[in-house]
Design an enzyme around this catalytic site. Structure first.
Site, short mmCIF file in Angstrom:
data_model
loop_
_atom_site.label_atom_id
_atom_site.label_comp_id
_atom_site.label_asym_id
_atom_site.label_seq_id
_atom_site.Cartn_x
_atom_site.Cartn_y
_atom_site.Cartn_z
N TYR A 175 -9.66 -9.30 29.66
CA TYR A 175 -8.54 -9.77 29.17
C TYR A 175 -7.70 -11.13 29.32
O TYR A 175 -8.16 -11.38 30.41
CB TYR A 175 -7.53 -8.45 29.75
CG TYR A 175 -6.02 -8.76 29.30
CD1 TYR A 175 -5.81 -8.54 28.03
CD2 TYR A 175 -5.09 -9.42 30.24
CE1 TYR A 175 -4.17 -8.72 27.41
CE2 TYR A 175 -4.01 -9.48 29.92
CZ TYR A 175 -3.46 -9.40 28.59
OH TYR A 175 -1.99 -9.60 28.30
N ARG A 194 -3.17 -7.55 32.38
CA ARG A 194 -3.55 -8.16 33.81
C ARG A 194 -3.56 -7.10 34.81
O ARG A 194 -2.86 -6.04 34.76
CB ARG A 194 -2.45 -9.32 34.16
CG ARG A 194 -2.57 -10.54 33.32
CD ARG A 194 -1.72 -11.69 33.93
NE ARG A 194 -0.21 -11.36 33.33
CZ ARG A 194 0.59 -10.84 34.18
NH1 ARG A 194 0.43 -10.60 35.28
NH2 ARG A 194 1.78 -10.56 33.26
N CYS A 202 9.17 -10.36 27.53
CA CYS A 202 10.35 -10.24 27.72
C CYS A 202 11.13 -11.08 26.54
O CYS A 202 12.32 -11.57 26.29
CB CYS A 202 11.02 -10.56 28.87
SG CYS A 202 10.99 -9.24 30.13
N SER A 240 6.73 -11.59 31.53
CA SER A 240 5.87 -11.18 30.42
C SER A 240 6.33 -10.42 29.42
O SER A 240 7.14 -9.37 29.99
CB SER A 240 4.68 -10.75 30.88
OG SER A 240 3.80 -11.70 31.65
N LYS A 258 -3.15 -18.35 33.24
CA LYS A 258 -2.43 -18.05 34.30
C LYS A 258 -2.93 -18.44 35.49
O LYS A 258 -2.43 -18.73 36.63
CB LYS A 258 -2.16 -16.36 34.60
CG LYS A 258 -1.58 -15.78 33.12
CD LYS A 258 -0.04 -16.35 32.97
CE LYS A 258 0.66 -15.27 31.86
NZ LYS A 258 1.73 -15.91 31.21
N ARG A 274 -2.43 -8.13 21.22
CA ARG A 274 -2.11 -9.67 21.42
C ARG A 274 -2.48 -10.34 20.05
O ARG A 274 -3.45 -9.76 19.57
CB ARG A 274 -2.72 -10.49 22.55
CG ARG A 274 -2.24 -9.81 23.89
CD ARG A 274 -0.77 -10.61 24.38
NE ARG A 274 -0.39 -9.89 25.68
CZ ARG A 274 0.59 -10.58 26.08
NH1 ARG A 274 1.16 -11.83 25.58
NH2 ARG A 274 1.29 -9.96 27.16
N ASP A 331 4.98 -20.13 26.81
CA ASP A 331 4.65 -19.37 28.09
C ASP A 331 4.70 -20.27 29.51
O ASP A 331 4.87 -20.04 30.39
CB ASP A 331 3.11 -18.73 27.94
CG ASP A 331 2.87 -17.77 28.78
OD1 ASP A 331 3.66 -17.05 29.26
OD2 ASP A 331 1.98 -17.71 29.19
N HIS A 341 6.47 -20.51 34.64
CA HIS A 341 6.13 -19.67 33.61
C HIS A 341 7.55 -19.50 32.60
O HIS A 341 8.14 -18.89 32.58
CB HIS A 341 6.27 -18.11 34.24
CG HIS A 341 5.50 -17.13 33.31
ND1 HIS A 341 5.97 -15.89 33.49
CD2 HIS A 341 4.56 -17.19 32.31
CE1 HIS A 341 5.34 -14.74 32.74
NE2 HIS A 341 4.70 -15.83 31.82
#
Ligand code: SAT
Ligand code: MN
Length: 588
Positions: free
Chosen positions: A198, A70, A251, A249, A207, A367, A278, A227
């Site tokens: 992306y 991002r 974690c 993100s 998002k 990813r 998420d 989130h």
């Protein structure tokens, strides 16, 4: 034709006039359509088919090398007033923003196909769900949206039935970081994204819609778009409590959502059910509790570090029908990333011969995109129209020092302050320096679509007569000892901490009050079989009063940065803690 579909058709026509595509394709979400798109991408070199024996129907996508995460500095919230976006967002006046990005879109789809992607965020029959339509010129985005959302004919039917939908316009453009913007127009329920393919920049349901636009809608409609992962924890008595947890993100949200209980717990009958990894939309139910859905239908997870040891459920679901982005490959064309115990990479994420001198084989933010249904711990209640009731909310960050393993907020207002004060070391999920501590309230710093001060006030507003709000906790799995090693084993053993939380919810576990909140005594946690030294446990559960005095000072300055938007109740709560810390020091 209904007026809704007429409005959609009119918008598609307008966009086509601006972007000048060669063809227009309305996506129905069918298997045949997915197969045809995959074949097209393989032919064009956008996808590489992986080993058909070990990974049937799996593909590798290599992104442009300057398009791997991002881009927060190019992500804008375009409200008429700058104040409404707040200092937490980059802002541009809507007319200026539109002019800037529409100039990029002009003629950008010449020679390309324009795909119309109707999607539903959330179970197709849930009143909590919302629909959107993404227009994109990227078949890779279409393929990902098909996994990550309920995409196609059913979503289009719901749009036709119910009216309003979020409009998202996307083009990969030239993939030039100098010609890239991700813009949000909350008043118009519109997103415009140019120049990136992306995930978070391009899969606009995620998002952009489900957090930035949805948080805006949630504020005016009385719900929360967060989130957060959602996980069901079933105890040996067969009761399942649902926990929603916010971490920045990369974690470990995916790992926590799919946790495998430690052996002893498993034998005793504990089970873990994955609802989401998420995003969480929560709304107060008639019973006063918060009810939550996962608006997504798939996982867009970080590959490196995913292994049979860290997340066996994730590894199990990645064996078929998965898109991998920016991982390495082995000689027999299997996907490979750092953290896998077996296999040898021969190509890195850029397609070069693997050479450790060039860095890791898989990009640190590489990813996988996979349907949630492929997860062995997938909860059957994920599809429930009313959602699942939330018993506990957990906030957490990546903090090497200071922040103990777990503490409980004393009430909702304290819990909101705990969320607002969250901080974490940055990760590779966004471009920029990694490992720098920054404030990331509720893990929403990159995703809150309006002024954080107003957002804190919105959170506080849920505490009203009749509400049965979840208990709020804070965790830190990432504490390090003086030797630089993690103090806590993490992963499956995190269930031991969740167990204490749920016993607190039931009122059956002990705790010790401290100025920062209630902490378990060592005896309140089931640490059997972990082999932790008593000093280690003490360190994990210690409140460093002087360190916290510094922290609470910084939190004060942070809250001040939202000026008059910060609710007075949060300042009062912070002062209460500052006073309690001061009292502690005086008596010490
Ligand atoms: O922004 S993404 O959704 O692509 C991944 C993340 O940062 O959580
Ligand atoms: Mn995320």
């Amino acid at each position: 034709m209904t007026s809704q579909l007429a409005a959609l058709n009119q918008w598609v026509d307008e966009v086509a006039r601006l972007t000048q595509p060669d063809r227009i394709h309305w996506c129905d979400g069918s298997d045949a359509e997915a197969r045809a798109l995959n074949a097209l991408m393989v032919e064009r070199g956008d996808l590489i088919a992986l080993n058909e024996k070990t990974h049937p129907n799996c593909f590798l996508h290599r992104s442009s090398k300057s398009d791997v995460a991002r881009v927060e500095h190019l992500t804008l919230v375009c409200t008429p007033e700058r104040e409404d976006a707040g200092p937490n967002n980059h802002w541009m006046a809507p007319a200026d923003a539109r002019a800037k990005i529409d100039a990029l879109f002009a003629g950008c789809m010449r020679g390309r196909t324009l795909y119309v992607v109707p999607y539903c965020m959330g179970p197709i029959d849930s009143p909590i769900s919302r629909c959107g339509v993404e227009i994109t010129d990227s078949p890779y985005v279409v393929a990902n949206m098909r996994i990550m959302t309920r995409m196609g004919a059913a979503a289009l039917a719901r749009i036709e039935r119910e009216g309003a939908f979020v409009k998202g316009l996307h083009s990969t453009g030239e993939l030039d970081p100098e010609r890239r913007f991700i813009m949000h127009f909350p008043q118009e329920l519109t997103i415009k994204s140019y120049g990136s393919g992306y995930g978070g920049n391009a899969l606009l349901g995620k998002k952009c819609h489900a957090l930035r636009i949805a948080s805006h809608q949630a504020r005016s409609e009385g719900w929360l778009a967060e989130h957060m992962l959602i996980v069901g924890i079933q105890n040996p008595q067969g009761q399942t409590h649902y926990v929603a947890a916010a971490f920045p993100s990369a974690c470990g949200k995916t790992n926590l959502a799919m946790l495998i209980p430690p052996e002893g717990h498993r034998q005793a009958g504990w089970k873990v059910w994955t609802v989401g990894d998420d995003i969480c939309w929560m709304t107060p139910g008639a019973d006063g509790r918060l009810w939550a859905i996962n608006p997504e239908a798939g996982f867009f997870g970080v590959a490196p570090g995913t292994s049979n040891k860290t997340n066996p459920n994730a590894l199990a679901m990645l064996g078929h029908d998965t898109i991998f982005t920016n991982v390495g490959v082995t000689a027999d064309n299997q996907p490979w990333w750092e953290g896998l115990p077996d296999g040898v990479p021969v190509k890195d994420w850029q397609g070069r011969d693997y050479d450790p001198a060039n860095g890791p084989a898989a990009h640190p933010n590489s990813r996988f995109t996979v349907s949630a249904r492929q997860c062995p711990s997938y909860s059957p209640h994920t599809e429930d129209a009313q959602g699942v009731p939330i018993s506990a909310i957990v906030f957490g960050g990546r903090r090497e020092s200071l922040v103990p393993l777990v503490f409980e907020a004393r009430d909702w207002t304290h819990g909101v302050l705990v969320g607002a004060a969250m901080a974490s070391e940055t990760t590779a999920a966004a471009t920029g320096a990694v490992g720098v501590v920054r404030r990331d309230p509720m893990a929403m710093k990159p995703f809150c679509g309006y002024n954080y001060g107003d957002y804190f006030a919105h959170w506080l507003s849920f505490d009203k007569a009749g509400a049965k709000l979840p208990k709020v906790f804070h965790v830190n799995w990432f504490r390090k000892g003086a030797d630089g090693k993690f103090l806590w084993p993490g992963f499956g053993d995190n269930l031991r901490v969740l167990e204490w939380m749920l016993q607190r919810v039931d009122g059956s576990a002990g705790a010790e009050e401290s100025p920062i909140g209630n902490l378990p005594n060592a005896a309140d946690l089931d640490l059997a079989g972990l082999g932790l030294q008593p000093q280690q446990v003490e360190e994990l559960l210690r409140v460093d009063v002087e360190g916290w005095q510094r922290e609470i000072g910084e939190i004060g300055a942070y809250l001040d940065s939202y000026g008059s938007h910060t609710p007075a109740a949060l300042h009062r709560e912070r002062q209460r803690i500052a006073d309690a810390l001061e009292g502690c020091r005086e008596t010490a």
